[in-house]
Design a protein around this motif. Sequence first.
Motif: not given
Length: 323
Positions: A1-2, A19, A21-22, A24, A31, A33, A73, A102-103
């Motif tokens: 994610m940004q 950047e 890691p996304d 969880l 989560s 978006n 998400r 972004s997340i």
Amino acid sequence: MQAAVVTQFGDPDVFTLSELPDPLPGPGQISINVSYAAVGLIDVYIRQGLYRDFPGLPQPPFVPGLEVAGTVRALGPGVRAFQVGQPVVTLSGTGADNGYASIAVVDAAMVADLSETEVDPAVAVAVVPNAATAYLALSRAAHLQPGERVLVHGALGGLASAFPGVARLLGAERVVGTVRGGVRPTALPYDRLVSSADLAAEVGNERFDVVVDPVGGQVRTDSLAVMAPMGRMLLVGNASGDWGHTVSTTGLWGSNLSLAGFAAGFYLPSHPEQVPLAVQAARRAIEQGLLDVRVEALPLARAAEAHRRLESGSVGGRIVLTP
């Protein structure tokens, strides 16, 4: 994610777009978006390091941002009240110190469904959390009654701007706001705006049952002289930055006055049953046109600019960031 990351405590230049890691969701979390993340003074204070020694608050590097709007998400274990793709907004006190991204991962109990409303998500994140806070502060801490008079300091600020509309919703007879510097027109439902520089002279003989103070400093002391007997002052912030100011309590008992602090971030996690009531009140205020706040969206890469403008006091409404 940004994400817009605070690399160290300091001025707005400490932001770096990175950047990561996304994330969880864990048990009881979802989560999101992120479509928009609200920018608030509390984010500024945390970035500056004013709360660096407070237990539980983030240490660099971290992603600030307490309130976001977007779509679900993913669901963490045990979460059944939401569905993937559902539009939502978070409230203050979610523990979401990761909103400028972004997340975002948040506690599901502090998330409100937007699927049955026509509220734009940018407006929702700019208005709903603050309106929910105003409702809880006025109803639970100040016990505002129909027909009472309300004075709101820092009247056009992000949090303060939610109070006149919610006060009207709760039956306030009159709402007066104060500003530092020049008085300018507003669509918010104030009866009158005055300068806080000489409060007693500005309001004359008028007295207020509830004073909402997100400013602090000398205006807090000045407010005691314009409160009605049995008046209540809500302490909901310290935008003045005067952390050393104190209020003498000697005159409180003689004038039958009380001071009450309220912070949604500390209240809601232990009172999640209040979330639906607060969100419902926020929605009613929006539907009745009582929360007409100007919202400006900036890209996430301009988080530093958003903070600079907030620090300078040049934001006439709310700024939200969009990934």
